[in-house]
Design a protein around this motif. Structure first.
Motif, PDB file in Angstrom:
ATOM      1  N   TYR A   1       0.840  -1.191   0.000  1.00 32.29           N
ATOM      2  CA  TYR A   1       0.000   0.000   0.000  1.00 32.29           C
ATOM      3  C   TYR A   1       0.881   1.250   0.000  1.00 32.29           C
ATOM      4  CZ  TYR A   1      -3.607  -3.236   1.579  1.00 32.29           C
ATOM      5  OH  TYR A   1      -4.479  -4.289   1.678  1.00 32.29           O
ATOM      6  N   ILE A   2       0.364   2.316  -0.621  1.00 35.92           N
ATOM      7  CA  ILE A   2       1.012   3.610  -0.498  1.00 35.92           C
ATOM      8  C   ILE A   2       0.119   4.484   0.369  1.00 35.92           C
ATOM      9  CG2 ILE A   2       2.422   3.587  -2.580  1.00 35.92           C
ATOM     10  CD1 ILE A   2       0.206   5.061  -4.048  1.00 35.92           C
TER      11      ILE A   2
ATOM     12  N   LYS B   1       8.861   3.043   5.339  1.00 36.47           N
ATOM     13  CA  LYS B   1       8.246   1.741   5.090  1.00 36.47           C
ATOM     14  C   LYS B   1       7.818   1.165   6.438  1.00 36.47           C
ATOM     15  CE  LYS B   1       9.530  -2.907   3.592  1.00 36.47           C
ATOM     16  NZ  LYS B   1      10.625  -3.727   3.072  1.00 36.47           N
ATOM     17  N   GLN B   2       6.592   0.694   6.491  1.00 34.75           N
ATOM     18  CA  GLN B   2       6.068   0.111   7.722  1.00 34.75           C
ATOM     19  C   GLN B   2       5.426  -1.227   7.378  1.00 34.75           C
ATOM     20  OE1 GLN B   2       3.061   2.533   9.539  1.00 34.75           O
ATOM     21  NE2 GLN B   2       3.210   1.492  11.491  1.00 34.75           N
ATOM     22  N   THR B   3       5.750  -2.262   8.133  1.00 35.09           N
ATOM     23  CA  THR B   3       5.234  -3.602   7.873  1.00 35.09           C
ATOM     24  C   THR B   3       4.357  -4.064   9.028  1.00 35.09           C
ATOM     25  OG1 THR B   3       7.244  -4.126   6.637  1.00 35.09           O
ATOM     26  CG2 THR B   3       5.896  -5.977   7.331  1.00 35.09           C
ATOM     27  N   ARG B   4       3.203  -4.592   8.672  1.00 33.44           N
ATOM     28  CA  ARG B   4       2.284  -5.171   9.662  1.00 33.44           C
ATOM     29  C   ARG B   4       2.074  -6.635   9.289  1.00 33.44           C
ATOM     30  NH1 ARG B   4      -2.049  -0.281   9.395  1.00 33.44           N
ATOM     31  NH2 ARG B   4      -0.667   1.294  10.258  1.00 33.44           N
ATOM     32  N   THR B   5       2.253  -7.502  10.248  1.00 30.98           N
ATOM     33  CA  THR B   5       2.141  -8.934  10.000  1.00 30.98           C
ATOM     34  C   THR B   5       1.033  -9.532  10.853  1.00 30.98           C
ATOM     35  OG1 THR B   5       4.514  -9.011   9.576  1.00 30.98           O
ATOM     36  CG2 THR B   5       3.415 -11.102   9.937  1.00 30.98           C
TER      37      THR B   5
ATOM     38  N   TYR C   1       3.311  -0.875   4.111  1.00 31.26           N
ATOM     39  CA  TYR C   1       2.828   0.478   3.841  1.00 31.26           C
ATOM     40  C   TYR C   1       4.015   1.376   3.535  1.00 31.26           C
ATOM     41  CZ  TYR C   1      -1.598  -1.060   5.776  1.00 31.26           C
ATOM     42  OH  TYR C   1      -2.782  -1.731   6.001  1.00 31.26           O
ATOM     43  N   TYR C   2       3.944   2.071   2.396  1.00 29.50           N
ATOM     44  CA  TYR C   2       4.990   3.001   1.980  1.00 29.50           C
ATOM     45  C   TYR C   2       4.440   4.416   2.104  1.00 29.50           C
ATOM     46  CZ  TYR C   2       7.005  -1.187  -0.075  1.00 29.50           C
ATOM     47  OH  TYR C   2       7.519  -2.440  -0.261  1.00 29.50           O
TER      48      TYR C   2
END
Length: 80
Positions: free
Chosen positions: A7-8, A52-56, A64-65
């Protein structure tokens, strides 16, 4: 099965899904597609990836950028 979604995040907070990952500092068009440098015109909206953010969660990874708008005076140095 493990799924990845990208996602942006626009400066205003709107979120849009994109097809492929981006790199830090990557210049993109309005829809999150990478731009080729040098630019051919200054008559376009250009964003740059600054975070940059990562959700797992179970079976899914969402990346998410965050984008920032690149000012026109800075774009001039990328013009061919």
């Amino acid at each position: 099965m493990f799924q990845q979604e990208y996602y942006i995040v626009y400066p205003e907070g709107d979120i849009q899904e994109i097809d492929a990952p981006l790199a830090a500092g990557q210049m993109t068009d309005l829809n999150g597609r990478p731009l080729r440098l040098p630019l051919t015109t200054l008559r376009q909206i250009v964003y740059r990836v600054y975070r940059k953010q990562t959700r797992t969660a179970t079976g899914i990874e969402q990346v998410y950028y965050s984008l920032e708008l690149v000012p026109i005076d800075e774009l001039e140095k990328y013009l061919s």
